[in-house]
Design a protein around this motif. Structure first.
Motif, PDB file in Angstrom:
ATOM      1  N   ARG A 144      50.001  46.751  78.797  1.00 35.26           N
ATOM      2  CA  ARG A 144      50.502  46.902  77.431  1.00 35.26           C
ATOM      3  C   ARG A 144      51.544  45.826  77.113  1.00 35.26           C
ATOM      4  NH1 ARG A 144      48.655  51.391  74.892  1.00 35.26           N
ATOM      5  NH2 ARG A 144      48.051  53.178  76.178  1.00 35.26           N
ATOM      6  N   ASN A 145      52.122  45.269  78.153  1.00 32.00           N
ATOM      7  CA  ASN A 145      53.131  44.221  77.965  1.00 32.00           C
ATOM      8  C   ASN A 145      52.649  42.872  78.479  1.00 32.00           C
ATOM      9  OD1 ASN A 145      55.713  45.650  76.968  1.00 32.00           O
ATOM     10  ND2 ASN A 145      54.899  46.977  78.572  1.00 32.00           N
ATOM     11  N   ALA A 146      51.347  42.693  78.539  1.00 32.22           N
ATOM     12  CA  ALA A 146      50.781  41.469  79.123  1.00 32.22           C
ATOM     13  C   ALA A 146      51.397  40.230  78.472  1.00 32.22           C
ATOM     14  CB  ALA A 146      49.272  41.461  78.957  1.00 32.22           C
ATOM     15  N   GLY A 147      51.733  39.254  79.314  1.00 32.19           N
ATOM     16  CA  GLY A 147      52.306  38.018  78.808  1.00 32.19           C
ATOM     17  C   GLY A 147      53.812  38.091  78.619  1.00 32.19           C
ATOM     18  N   ARG A 148      54.384  39.295  78.766  1.00 33.67           N
ATOM     19  CA  ARG A 148      55.838  39.457  78.613  1.00 33.67           C
ATOM     20  C   ARG A 148      56.435  39.861  79.959  1.00 33.67           C
ATOM     21  NH1 ARG A 148      54.832  42.366  73.399  1.00 33.67           N
ATOM     22  NH2 ARG A 148      54.753  44.295  74.582  1.00 33.67           N
ATOM     23  N   VAL A 149      57.649  39.377  80.212  1.00 28.28           N
ATOM     24  CA  VAL A 149      58.318  39.758  81.447  1.00 28.28           C
ATOM     25  C   VAL A 149      58.852  41.179  81.320  1.00 28.28           C
ATOM     26  CG1 VAL A 149      60.243  39.261  83.005  1.00 28.28           C
ATOM     27  CG2 VAL A 149      58.981  37.384  81.967  1.00 28.28           C
ATOM     28  N   VAL A 150      58.535  42.013  82.313  1.00 24.45           N
ATOM     29  CA  VAL A 150      59.147  43.346  82.336  1.00 24.45           C
ATOM     30  C   VAL A 150      60.075  43.416  83.552  1.00 24.45           C
ATOM     31  CG1 VAL A 150      57.335  44.546  81.078  1.00 24.45           C
ATOM     32  CG2 VAL A 150      57.120  44.315  83.526  1.00 24.45           C
ATOM     33  N   THR A 151      61.264  43.955  83.326  1.00 26.64           N
ATOM     34  CA  THR A 151      62.242  44.009  84.405  1.00 26.64           C
ATOM     35  C   THR A 151      62.018  45.263  85.244  1.00 26.64           C
ATOM     36  OG1 THR A 151      63.809  45.310  83.118  1.00 26.64           O
ATOM     37  CG2 THR A 151      63.956  42.915  82.905  1.00 26.64           C
ATOM     38  N   ARG A 152      62.640  45.286  86.424  1.00 20.17           N
ATOM     39  CA  ARG A 152      62.513  46.470  87.285  1.00 20.17           C
ATOM     40  C   ARG A 152      63.032  47.719  86.592  1.00 20.17           C
ATOM     41  NH1 ARG A 152      63.257  42.275  90.360  1.00 20.17           N
ATOM     42  NH2 ARG A 152      61.967  42.021  92.226  1.00 20.17           N
ATOM     43  N   SER A 153      64.148  47.572  85.845  1.00 18.98           N
ATOM     44  CA  SER A 153      64.672  48.792  85.225  1.00 18.98           C
ATOM     45  C   SER A 153      63.792  49.257  84.068  1.00 18.98           C
ATOM     46  CB  SER A 153      66.136  48.633  84.808  1.00 18.98           C
ATOM     47  OG  SER A 153      66.310  47.471  84.075  1.00 18.98           O
ATOM     48  N   MET A 154      63.132  48.312  83.375  1.00 20.37           N
ATOM     49  CA  MET A 154      62.161  48.737  82.346  1.00 20.37           C
ATOM     50  C   MET A 154      61.032  49.529  83.003  1.00 20.37           C
ATOM     51  SD  MET A 154      61.921  45.200  80.180  1.00 20.37           S
ATOM     52  CE  MET A 154      60.524  45.542  79.103  1.00 20.37           C
ATOM     53  N   ILE A 155      60.555  49.032  84.136  1.00 25.26           N
ATOM     54  CA  ILE A 155      59.457  49.716  84.831  1.00 25.26           C
ATOM     55  C   ILE A 155      59.910  51.089  85.306  1.00 25.26           C
ATOM     56  CG2 ILE A 155      57.966  49.659  86.871  1.00 25.26           C
ATOM     57  CD1 ILE A 155      57.864  46.616  86.566  1.00 25.26           C
ATOM     58  N   LEU A 156      61.093  51.149  85.899  1.00 28.58           N
ATOM     59  CA  LEU A 156      61.608  52.447  86.378  1.00 28.58           C
ATOM     60  C   LEU A 156      61.710  53.441  85.233  1.00 28.58           C
ATOM     61  CD1 LEU A 156      64.439  51.525  88.871  1.00 28.58           C
ATOM     62  CD2 LEU A 156      62.407  52.902  89.352  1.00 28.58           C
ATOM     63  N   ASP A 157      62.209  52.958  84.115  1.00 34.64           N
ATOM     64  CA  ASP A 157      62.409  53.818  82.955  1.00 34.64           C
ATOM     65  C   ASP A 157      61.070  54.294  82.398  1.00 34.64           C
ATOM     66  OD1 ASP A 157      63.406  55.108  80.812  1.00 34.64           O
ATOM     67  OD2 ASP A 157      63.937  53.325  79.677  1.00 34.64           O
ATOM     68  N   GLU A 158      60.143  53.348  82.186  1.00 30.20           N
ATOM     69  CA  GLU A 158      58.883  53.675  81.510  1.00 30.20           C
ATOM     70  C   GLU A 158      57.887  54.379  82.427  1.00 30.20           C
ATOM     71  OE1 GLU A 158      57.925  53.288  78.366  1.00 30.20           O
ATOM     72  OE2 GLU A 158      59.890  52.547  77.785  1.00 30.20           O
ATOM     73  N   VAL A 159      57.833  53.934  83.666  1.00 29.44           N
ATOM     74  CA  VAL A 159      56.796  54.457  84.561  1.00 29.44           C
ATOM     75  C   VAL A 159      57.273  55.672  85.355  1.00 29.44           C
ATOM     76  CG1 VAL A 159      55.223  53.884  86.449  1.00 29.44           C
ATOM     77  CG2 VAL A 159      55.728  52.173  84.689  1.00 29.44           C
ATOM     78  N   TRP A 160      58.538  55.606  85.794  1.00 31.41           N
ATOM     79  CA  TRP A 160      59.060  56.728  86.586  1.00 31.41           C
ATOM     80  C   TRP A 160      59.995  57.628  85.789  1.00 31.41           C
ATOM     81  CZ3 TRP A 160      57.410  52.428  89.203  1.00 31.41           C
ATOM     82  CH2 TRP A 160      56.641  52.655  90.349  1.00 31.41           C
ATOM     83  N   GLY A 161      60.335  57.197  84.600  1.00 30.20           N
ATOM     84  CA  GLY A 161      61.223  58.001  83.788  1.00 30.20           C
ATOM     85  C   GLY A 161      62.641  58.078  84.323  1.00 30.20           C
ATOM     86  N   MET A 162      63.071  57.023  85.002  1.00 34.48           N
ATOM     87  CA  MET A 162      64.447  57.008  85.528  1.00 34.48           C
ATOM     88  C   MET A 162      65.278  56.047  84.699  1.00 34.48           C
ATOM     89  SD  MET A 162      63.879  56.697  89.573  1.00 34.48           S
ATOM     90  CE  MET A 162      62.594  57.613  90.404  1.00 34.48           C
ATOM     91  N   ARG A 163      66.402  56.564  84.220  1.00 32.05           N
ATOM     92  CA  ARG A 163      67.264  55.727  83.381  1.00 32.05           C
ATOM     93  C   ARG A 163      68.178  54.845  84.228  1.00 32.05           C
ATOM     94  NH1 ARG A 163      65.432  55.999  78.137  1.00 32.05           N
ATOM     95  NH2 ARG A 163      64.301  57.937  78.073  1.00 32.05           N
ATOM     96  N   ILE A 164      68.529  55.341  85.396  1.00 27.17           N
ATOM     97  CA  ILE A 164      69.466  54.592  86.234  1.00 27.17           C
ATOM     98  C   ILE A 164      68.687  53.979  87.383  1.00 27.17           C
ATOM     99  CG2 ILE A 164      71.590  54.750  87.593  1.00 27.17           C
ATOM    100  CD1 ILE A 164      71.735  57.643  86.053  1.00 27.17           C
TER     101      ILE A 164
END
Ligand code: CA
Length: 225
Positions: free
Chosen positions: A165-185
Motif C-alpha cells: 500500500r506504500n510501494a515506492g515510499r519509505v516506511v519507518t520501523r515505528s510506522m510498521i510497528l504502529d500499523e502492522v502490530w498496533g504498537m505506538r511505542i
C-alpha cells in the motif's frame, strides 16, 4: 484490511484488537464517539465495528454522523441490547449487520468477512493489490509473485500488504510497528527487522529482482519500478 473499532469497554476492546490483528486486520480503535469521528474523518477504513453504548453518545447517532462525513464502509453493530426493536433500529439506521454481546469471535469474524465480500466491487479491483509482478489477493489472504503462490504467515501477509500500500515510499520501523502490530511505542526489540528478513527470503527469491529494500537509518521501501 483496515478496521475501525469503536468500543468503550477496555477488556472487550483489547481482546478484539488482539484477535482481529491476528486475523489479519489493521485495527485502529476509539473508546468514544468523538475520537471515532476524528479517526474516521482522516482514515480510510474497509469496515467498522461500533458498540451502541458509548460514554459520550449513542452508537446509532455516531453511525449516522459517520455516514454524513462520507464514511461508506460497512458497519457491524456490536451491542448488549438484544431486543428485536433495538436490532431493527440499528439495521435501519445505518448498521449493515448486528451482533449481540456476548459473542463468539468466530461468528464476528465470519460476519465481518461477509460484509467485506458484499461490499467489494464487482470487478474485484479493490480486493487485489499489484506491485510489479507481486500480487496480493486481500480476500483470500494470498500473495503471489510471477504467479507463484508465496507461503506467508498471517503476520507476514499483513506486513507485505502494508508495504504494497506504500510501494515506492519509505516506511519507518515505528510506522510498521504502529500499523502492522498496533504498537505506538517502539519496544526494545528487532521484531520488525526479523519479520522483514523472513518476508524478504520468501518474496525475493533467487534470480528475482529484489523488491524489499532496506534504506539504511530510515526503514524499508517496496520497489514499484
Ligand atoms: Ca459500551
Amino acid at each position: 484490511m483496515r478496521l475501525l473499532l469503536v468500543e468503550d469497554e477496555v477488556d472487550i476492546r483489547s481482546f478484539l484488537r488482539r484477535s482481529l490483528v491476528e486475523a489479519g486486520f489493521q485495527v485502529e480503535e476509539a473508546a468514544d464517539g468523538k475520537s471515532a469521528e476524528r479517526l474516521a474523518a482522516d482514515g480510510v477504513y474497509d469496515v467498522l465495528i461500533v458498540d451502541l453504548g458509548l460514554p459520550d453518545q449513542d452508537g446509532i447517532g455516531l453511525i449516522l454522523r459517520l455516514r454524513q462525513l462520507g464514511v461508506r464502509a460497512p458497519v457491524l453493530i456490536l451491542s448488549a441490547r438484544r431486543s428485536v426493536d433495538d436490532r431493527v433500529r440499528g439495521l435501519e439506521q445505518g448498521g449493515d449487520d448486528y451482533l449481540t454481546k456476548p459473542f463468539a469471535f468466530a461468528e464476528l469474524l465470519a460476519r465481518l468477512r461477509n460484509l467485506l465480500k458484499r461490499n467489494s466491487p464487482a470487478a474485484g479491483e479493490a480486493t487485489r493489490l499489484r506491485v510489479l509482478d507481486l500480487e496480493l489477493d486481500l480476500l483470500r489472504r494470498e500473495a503471489s509473485r510471477s504467479g507463484q503462490i508465496l507461503q506467508l504467515t498471517r503476520q507476514e501477509f499483513v506486513l507485505l500488504e502494508y508495504l504494497c500500500r506504500n510501494a515506492g515510499r519509505v516506511v519507518t520501523r515505528s510506522m510498521i510497528l504502529d500499523e502492522v502490530w498496533g504498537m505506538r511505542i517502539q519496544p526494545d526489540t528487532n521484531v520488525v527487522d526479523v519479520h522483514i528478513y523472513r518476508l524478504r527470503s520468501k518474496v525475493d527469491g533467487k534470480g528475482q529482482l529484489p523488491l524489499i529494500r532496506t534504506m539504511r537509518g530510515m526503514g524499508y521501501v517496496l520497489k514499484d519500478r
